[in-house]
Motif scaffolding. Structure first.
Motif: not given
Ligand code: GLU
Ligand code: ZN
Length: 472
Positions: A6, A8-10, A42, A182, A186, A200, A204
């Protein structure tokens, strides 16, 4: 196992090279394994939300042809699901409500700093009875992190990574405003969506042990992690949202091709022998996690320019003409008022680095030259060159069939007649027609410009000289 990844940008700003690299690697890994790729926004932290960023994310991915098999999912639409799990966790004492005020937490923090301890929540509310309601008192929900032991995971890029539980805090999984955080969302999403591999940024890594502890607590499978190293500029500084980091769509506006940008980005941290050129199909076929580098990648705009120039010539003419037509339109050039895009492509595509450069050069066909704006114009447009221009004007007026061959031989004839070499003729002519000191071969330009405009501009240049010389 069906591979599922995936992106998963904010939505906290525009997409930049670093985000796209994460998206690209996740997408390629899925494609390489015949798996699927999902897009998830996100967006639970509305305080950090920036207007238009969702649109920017979608448009950026679309421009680069990174398509998703599922989504976009929005975390903001999944709050019921998160709350359901949080309530269950509270019931099972895997999480608890914490009523500590900001002031209390701050005091606790200062005390810990003073005695040289690692700053951590002191666990005051860990053993409260969560079913006795404290009227109207606001609370957060914290995850009960294990006190002892370690969290160990095997990162596909970095190898084994170990964290000690006593270094990890009782993480807030739901804020006082009732919105889950978050690190919690997630985990639930990756579980619900069946994500097998998380690729990612290395920022992270510190979140990973916290997420793994939550995963274990709720009984979800632990995905495989790959944390990609950061991107730095030439001086080794990390690129960030504010620094050195252009919105991905800005590359589009600057005239880069998606093929070039993707090729450039895939090589920022991944390699396949010495190969530099990767078509989309090559990437899908060859991409793997094994060849992702552990060291930071260095941005190098010259390489992107080199790739862009390469693709300008390499991509099919039909594709390029469509792309160029679209680019002209976006740049407010009305192609009906000038040469055919096909002709423009023929002369310019291997002389330019970007579509923007092509557009800038082509602008000569869509505007009347303004001689007063040219530096030291009288070096090119003066009483001596007026003679040349007059001769050319006469000659060009007489041409019946406007062809490249006739134009070239007319210029040649005049240069012989006046006993001047070609450049002495070409320079004033170039200035008269384009208002620029540099241009592609002037006979081509004259041909594409068309007889009417050419005669008009030479005439303008002659008048300009006359006027200038009266003033003197
Ligand atoms: N939303 C996170 C970010 O934009 C990514 C989360 C993840 O990949 O786990 O940095
Ligand atoms: Zn508390």
């Amino acid at each position: 196992m069906i591979i599922k990844t995936r992106f998963a940008p904010s939505p906290t700003g525009n997409l930049h090279i670093g985000n796209i690299r994460t998206a690209l690697y996740s997408w390629l890994f899925a494609k390489n394994n015949l798996g699927s790729f999902i897009l998830r926004i996100e967006d639970t932290d509305i305080t950090r939300y920036k207007k238009n960023s969702i649109e920017n994310i979608i448009n950026g991915l679309k421009w680069l042809n990174i398509d998703w098999d599922e989504g976009p999912y929005f975390q903001s639409k999944r709050l019921d699901r998160y709350n359901y799990i949080i309530n269950n966790m509270i019931k099972q004492k895997l999480a608890y409500k914490c009523y500590c005020s900001k002031e209390e937490l701050e005091k606790n923090k200062i005390e810990q700093i003073l005695i040289g301890k690692k700053v951590k929540y002191n666990g005051k509310c860990r053993n409260l009875n969560n079913f006795i309601h404290k009227d109207n008192k606001s609370f957060v929900v914290r995850f009960r992190n294990p006190d002892n032991g370690i969290v160990k995971f095997n990162d596909k890029i970095r190898g084994t990574i170990i964290f000690h539980n006593n270094e990890l805090d009782d993480l807030i999984i739901k804020r006082t405003d009732g919105i889950p955080t978050y690190n919690f969302c997630v985990v639930v999403d990756d579980w619900d969506m069946g994500i097998t591999h998380i690729i990612r940024g290395e920022e992270h890594i510190n979140n990973t042990p916290r997420q793994i502890n939550i995963i274990k607590a709720i009984g979800a499978p632990i995905p495989i992690y790959a944390h990609v190293s950061m991107i730095v500029n030439k001086s080794g500084e990390k690129i960030s949202k504010r620094f050195n980091n252009m919105d991905i769509l800005q590359y589009k506006k600057s005239g880069y091709l998606p093929e070039a940008l993707l090729n450039y980005i895939v090589r920022l941290g991944w390699s396949y022998g010495n190969q530099e050129i990767f078509s989309l199909d090559d990437m899908k076929k060859l991409f793997n996690l094994k060849n992702i580098s552990k060291s930071p990648s260095i941005l190098n705009i010259n390489k992107l320019i080199w790739l862009n120039k390469y693709y300008l010539s390499k991509l099919s003419k039909t594709y390029m003409i469509n792309y160029l037509t679209d680019f002209f339109e976006k740049n407010h050039i009305n192609i009906n008022n000038g040469p055919k895009v096909n002709d423009l492509y023929n002369i310019f595509h291997d002389r330019c680095n970007t579509l923007k450069e092509i557009t800038n050069l082509c602008s000569i066909f869509y505007r009347t030259p303004d001689y007063s704006k040219v530096n030291s114009i009288d070096k090119y447009l003066n009483l001596d060159t007026k003679i040349i221009l007059n001769k050319l004007l006469k000659k060009f007026t007489l041409i019946n069939v406007w062809s490249l061959l006739i134009i070239s031989s007319s210029i040649k004839e005049i240069s012989i007649k006046l006993n001047l070499n070609f450049s002495n003729i070409a320079m004033p002519l170039r200035l008269a027609i384009t208002g620029m000191v540099n241009s592609p071969p002037i006979n081509y330009i004259i041909y594409l410009m068309g007889q009417k405009k050419v005669l008009k501009y030479i005439n303008n240049a002659i008048n300009f000289i006359s006027l200038n010389n009266i003033k003197l």
